[in-house]
Design an enzyme around this catalytic site. Sequence first.
Site: not given
Length: 315
Positions: A235, A264, A282
Amino acid sequence: MPRPPMLPTLLILNPLSDQGLQRIGQDFQIVYAPTAEQRGAAIASHADAIRAVLTIGSIGLHANEIAALPKLELVCALGAGFENIDVAAARERGITVSNGAGTNDACVADHAMGLLLATVRGIPQLGVALHQGIWRDALPLPPSVSGKRLGIIGLGTIGKQIARRAAGFDMTIGYHNRSVRSETPFAYFASVLELAQWADFLVVATPGGAATRHLINRPVLDALGPQGFIVNIARGSVIDTAALALALREGRVAGAGLDVYESEPLPPAELLDLPNAVLTPHVAGWSPESVAETVRLFLENARRHFSGQAVLTPI
Ligand SMILES: NC(=O)c1ccc[n+]([C@@H]2O[C@H](COP(=O)([O-])OP(=O)(O)OC[C@H]3O[C@@H](n4cnc5c(N)ncnc54)[C@H](O)[C@@H]3O)[C@@H](O)[C@H]2O)c1
Ligand SMILES: O=C(O)[C@H](O)COP(=O)(O)O
């Protein structure tokens, strides 16, 4: 003729293919709300019917939304991450929470190795140079990958898959994890800093959330050093992006291969112009095969839950 039993109502918060929706629609009445605008409206108008929610880690399900759904009994993250699902709020209500653990681990590990190889060997950059007519004599030679020291941060389902692949490249593997993985032969390091001092390459494979926020910071990057490379498929929040961008710009770290970002779903503005960063949006966990697998596990968990059995991958 007896009426068929009512299918439970499922709120889906993540984008899904028509094929995925069709399959899930055989088992559920679907309320599909994959955008932020649709989400609030869907919860307000179907609050009394929704018994299950399907979401993903980045989209999550918040405490106020759980509170607004009186019939809710099951919350599932399609993928492995569940950092934005308020698990504590769900537990308080006795709501079952599950994730897609182990359904996309191979795909993520493949992608991590791809990022590592591309970053260390400079494959995208060399391709651009070739398109500009530059041949190898005018370019610095990229370092080898095989035989190097790989430090894995978070030796869980995905971290172990990465280790298996790295072993095929004759790498020596060390790791930092919440606890020692005595079932593995790898060297354990008690801190990320010590692991970074030892490693040529670091790969981040922990969950996101508050507990791992900025685990990779300036001291860790300086310990990795100017010959070191870092890959993050976990992450974005695990790495201090500003510190990484500065380290890459100043050559205090050689390169980074990243799939996940603090910004993001916006691209990471401070990294986009860096020649030593290889970036993907991602996608590490997502392939047609892995999505099919995540949907299959979700349906199996839902079938079990609604027939009074425990889910296979509880959180
Ligand atoms: N980029 C992608 O598309 C993608 C796809 C799948 C998963 N992920 C991310 O990868 C994460 C890991 O997935 P997994 O299935 O391997 O999970 P996992 O739970 O099996 O493994 C996580 C490991 O991290 C360790 N860990 C947790 N907190 C830590 C900390 N503070 N310090 C050190 N180690 C810590 C745990 O002990 C565990 O071994 C997911 O939570 C998700 O966020 C990303
Ligand atoms: O956690 C996962 O399986 C993937 O990273 C997917 O992440 P998302 O849940 O944020 O899309």
